[in-house]
Design a protein around this motif. Structure first.
Motif, PDB file in Angstrom:
ATOM      1  N   PRO A 290      -0.605   7.886  -3.880  1.00  0.00           N
ATOM      2  CA  PRO A 290      -0.901   6.856  -2.872  1.00  0.00           C
ATOM      3  C   PRO A 290       0.269   5.947  -2.536  1.00  0.00           C
ATOM      4  CG  PRO A 290      -1.938   6.327  -4.975  1.00  0.00           C
ATOM      5  CD  PRO A 290      -1.386   7.715  -5.111  1.00  0.00           C
ATOM      6  N   ALA A 291       1.481   6.248  -3.057  1.00  0.00           N
ATOM      7  CA  ALA A 291       2.666   5.586  -2.512  1.00  0.00           C
ATOM      8  C   ALA A 291       2.805   5.948  -1.040  1.00  0.00           C
ATOM      9  CB  ALA A 291       3.911   6.023  -3.279  1.00  0.00           C
ATOM     10  N   MET A 292       2.318   7.149  -0.662  1.00  0.00           N
ATOM     11  CA  MET A 292       2.141   7.482   0.746  1.00  0.00           C
ATOM     12  C   MET A 292       0.839   6.811   1.171  1.00  0.00           C
ATOM     13  SD  MET A 292       1.017   9.030   3.549  1.00  0.00           S
ATOM     14  CE  MET A 292       0.281  10.623   3.767  1.00  0.00           C
ATOM     15  N   PRO A 293       0.889   5.869   2.092  1.00  0.00           N
ATOM     16  CA  PRO A 293      -0.264   4.969   2.294  1.00  0.00           C
ATOM     17  C   PRO A 293      -1.435   5.581   3.055  1.00  0.00           C
ATOM     18  CG  PRO A 293       1.523   4.367   3.772  1.00  0.00           C
ATOM     19  CD  PRO A 293       2.064   5.448   2.875  1.00  0.00           C
TER      20      PRO A 293
ATOM     21  N   LEU B  84      -4.516  -2.420  13.598  1.00  0.00           N
ATOM     22  CA  LEU B  84      -3.088  -2.259  13.354  1.00  0.00           C
ATOM     23  C   LEU B  84      -2.712  -2.707  11.942  1.00  0.00           C
ATOM     24  CD1 LEU B  84      -1.750  -3.513  16.800  1.00  0.00           C
ATOM     25  CD2 LEU B  84      -1.513  -1.192  15.894  1.00  0.00           C
ATOM     26  N   VAL B  85      -3.219  -3.856  11.517  1.00  0.00           N
ATOM     27  CA  VAL B  85      -2.893  -4.407  10.199  1.00  0.00           C
ATOM     28  C   VAL B  85      -3.403  -3.499   9.080  1.00  0.00           C
ATOM     29  CG1 VAL B  85      -3.438  -6.288   8.595  1.00  0.00           C
ATOM     30  CG2 VAL B  85      -2.699  -6.806  10.924  1.00  0.00           C
ATOM     31  N   ASP B  86      -4.642  -3.019   9.201  1.00  0.00           N
ATOM     32  CA  ASP B  86      -5.259  -2.235   8.131  1.00  0.00           C
ATOM     33  C   ASP B  86      -4.966  -0.748   8.238  1.00  0.00           C
ATOM     34  OD1 ASP B  86      -6.312  -4.540   7.146  1.00  0.00           O
ATOM     35  OD2 ASP B  86      -8.358  -4.190   7.830  1.00  0.00           O
TER      36      ASP B  86
ATOM     37  N   MET C 263      -0.011  -0.049  10.458  1.00  0.00           N
ATOM     38  CA  MET C 263       0.997  -0.942   9.886  1.00  0.00           C
ATOM     39  C   MET C 263       0.846  -1.113   8.381  1.00  0.00           C
ATOM     40  SD  MET C 263       1.183  -3.775  12.978  1.00  0.00           S
ATOM     41  CE  MET C 263       2.500  -4.744  12.242  1.00  0.00           C
ATOM     42  N   HIS C 264      -0.301  -0.774   7.839  1.00  0.00           N
ATOM     43  CA  HIS C 264      -0.624  -0.816   6.394  1.00  0.00           C
ATOM     44  C   HIS C 264      -0.010  -2.039   5.691  1.00  0.00           C
ATOM     45  CE1 HIS C 264       3.065   1.714   6.595  1.00  0.00           C
ATOM     46  NE2 HIS C 264       3.314   1.378   5.333  1.00  0.00           N
TER      47      HIS C 264
ATOM     48  N   GLY D  53      -0.309  -2.663   1.955  1.00  0.00           N
ATOM     49  CA  GLY D  53       0.471  -1.905   0.990  1.00  0.00           C
ATOM     50  C   GLY D  53       1.395  -2.782   0.177  1.00  0.00           C
ATOM     51  N   CYS D  54       1.911  -3.837   0.809  1.00  0.00           N
ATOM     52  CA  CYS D  54       2.779  -4.788   0.107  1.00  0.00           C
ATOM     53  C   CYS D  54       2.083  -6.119  -0.144  1.00  0.00           C
ATOM     54  CB  CYS D  54       4.058  -5.033   0.909  1.00  0.00           C
ATOM     55  SG  CYS D  54       5.161  -3.612   1.032  1.00  0.00           S
ATOM     56  N   HIS D  55       1.305  -6.582   0.822  1.00  0.00           N
ATOM     57  CA  HIS D  55       0.803  -7.955   0.786  1.00  0.00           C
ATOM     58  C   HIS D  55      -0.574  -8.107   0.143  1.00  0.00           C
ATOM     59  CE1 HIS D  55       4.019  -9.815   3.185  1.00  0.00           C
ATOM     60  NE2 HIS D  55       4.059  -8.675   3.839  1.00  0.00           N
ATOM     61  N   THR D  56      -1.127  -7.032  -0.400  1.00  0.00           N
ATOM     62  CA  THR D  56      -2.396  -7.116  -1.128  1.00  0.00           C
ATOM     63  C   THR D  56      -2.147  -6.834  -2.606  1.00  0.00           C
ATOM     64  OG1 THR D  56      -3.798  -6.511   0.751  1.00  0.00           O
ATOM     65  CG2 THR D  56      -4.681  -6.057  -1.437  1.00  0.00           C
ATOM     66  N   GLY D  57      -2.703  -7.664  -3.463  1.00  0.00           N
ATOM     67  CA  GLY D  57      -2.539  -7.475  -4.899  1.00  0.00           C
ATOM     68  C   GLY D  57      -3.193  -6.179  -5.370  1.00  0.00           C
TER      69      GLY D  57
END
Length: 416
Positions: free
Chosen positions: A114-117, A190-192, A195-196, A199-203
């Motif tokens: 899942p590093a590939m989002p 777009l956000v979910d 643009m994912h 992937g970075c901004h969610t704990g």
């Protein structure tokens, strides 16, 4: 699932970098329509695919893969997305590609890490994934051997991802909220999705899956802390307007801050090329996200705050102003900074130690840089400085210890 608007598609030719080239009369040219390729190019830019699938550190060919992504479990290397038959996706079909983005399974049936989002891309329509595939097919094929992932057993066995998916992956479609505006729904898509941002901004939890309670409240990636980007009441960017968000994503500058490092790549490769309406939609959605008030933090030692204030005036006030208000579009205000005041101070520590450079963009090609202070300030001094700044900011943030600074200094030393 809600498809992207005709406006989003038709403007692609006006806003995207590069150009697709097809041999006139070829079977490939007959198969692909210009509008579909342009739509795919736009979505590829929105998804920031080039950043992860290019070995930037070694001047790699765009989309040829080989970039290492550091995770808590080891390093995962990105795949080759060019249409090379042997090492890329030259033998893939549209169905293969859709399955990869929608289900996280490659052409050979292997589960993708899942590093590939794909947990985000699964929200995308079949039309959208087909368009991306059409664009990638127009790239020049590049033969390249991607390094083996550096993961310990049993994580090195891809079948282990099957269990992770059972626990954390939902193959789902995007569903519009009928009570919300078109702009809000498009922004959330777009956000979910493409643009994912999460992937970075969610704990993440201990197994690397999104923690739904930490949605867009900040997360750690390669020892950077991607800050809280919820824009409503109590959010990390509550003091940003919608125009501020658009300006940051479009120009790479705002009165609050400039994008650096990984976020700098996102702006340079992706968001500065997006259509104004889509950036406004993203801003509309982010501004709708409220957050919970911060829990109270222990009062820092008064002597540490006093020392930190003196260090600030000696080293920082010349640029960031004596009252920490900064200079709009040049030097960030530190009293409201979502990096300085983040619950996790990693990014602030890292910038003070190693310095940082603002990302140049087409709109603002000038380069601003903050020098490193690792040579000048000790771990205790940096800890006291940040404790002062976090105590004096507009949001309650806890003190920083010298051991936190020492750990980051050691990590950065190991990178070089």
């Amino acid at each position: 699932m809600r498809p992207l608007s005709p406006t989003l598609i038709s403007m692609a030719a006006l806003t995207l970098i590069g150009s697709a080239t097809l041999t006139p009369g070829s079977s490939q040219a007959q198969e692909l329509s210009y509008s579909q390729v342009e739509r795919g190019r736009y979505l590829t830019v929105a998804g920031d695919c080039q950043a992860c699938h290019t070995d930037l550190e070694n001047d790699g060919v765009p989309f040829a893969g080989g970039r290492g992504l550091g995770t808590p479990f080891g390093t995962i290397f990105s795949s080759n997305l060019t249409p090379d038959d042997e090492t890329g996706i030259g033998r893939w079909t549209r169905d293969d590609f859709y399955r990869a983005l929608n289900e996280g399974v490659d052409r050979d049936g292997n589960h993708l890490y899942p590093a590939m989002p794909y947990p985000y891309f699964t929200l995308m329509t079949r039309d959208d994934t087909d368009a991306i595939f059409s664009y990638l097919r127009t790239l020049d094929p590049v033969t390249t051997e991607v390094p083996e992932n550096e993961l310990p057993f049993p994580l090195s066995v891809r079948r282990s991802v099957w269990g992770w998916k059972l626990l954390f992956f939902d193959d789902q479609e995007f569903v519009s909220d009928p009570d919300a505006s078109d702009a809000w729904n498009r922004g959330r898509y777009l956000v979910d999705g493409p643009m994912h941002c999460g992937g970075c901004h969610t704990g993440k939890n201990a197994l690397g899956a999104d923690d739904s309670d930490e949605y867009l409240r900040g997360g750690v990636l390669e020892n950077w802390y991607a800050p809280n980007i919820r824009g409503g009441e109590n959010g990390g960017i509550a003091d940003w307007t919608q125009d501020d968000i658009v300006e940051f994503l479009r120009d790479g500058r705002s009165r609050h801050t400039a994008p650096m490092q990984r976020m700098g790549e996102v702006v340079a490769i992706s968001t500065q090329h997006l259509h104004q309406e889509d950036l406004e939609a993203v801003a509309t959605y982010l501004k709708s996200l409220d957050d919970e008030p911060r829990e109270g933090q222990s009062e820092p030692d008064a002597a540490r705050v006093e020392v930190g204030e003196a260090i600030y005036f000696d080293n920082c006030a010349a640029c960031h102003a004596s009252d920490r208000s900064g200079v709009p579009y040049l030097f960030a205000p530190l009293g409201t900074s979502n990096k300085v005041l983040a619950e996790d101070p990693s990014t602030a520590i890292r910038i003070i130690l190693g310095g940082a450079r603002a990302q140049p963009t087409e709109a603002v090609p000038s380069v601003l840089a903050m020098p490193p202070f690792d040579w000048k300030l000790s771990d205790d001094q940096i800890a006291d400085l940040l404790t002062y700044l976090r105590h004096s900011g507009d949001r309650n943030a806890g003190p920083v210890s010298a051991s936190q600074v020492s750990e980051m200094r050691e990590y950065l030393a190991g990178e070089h």
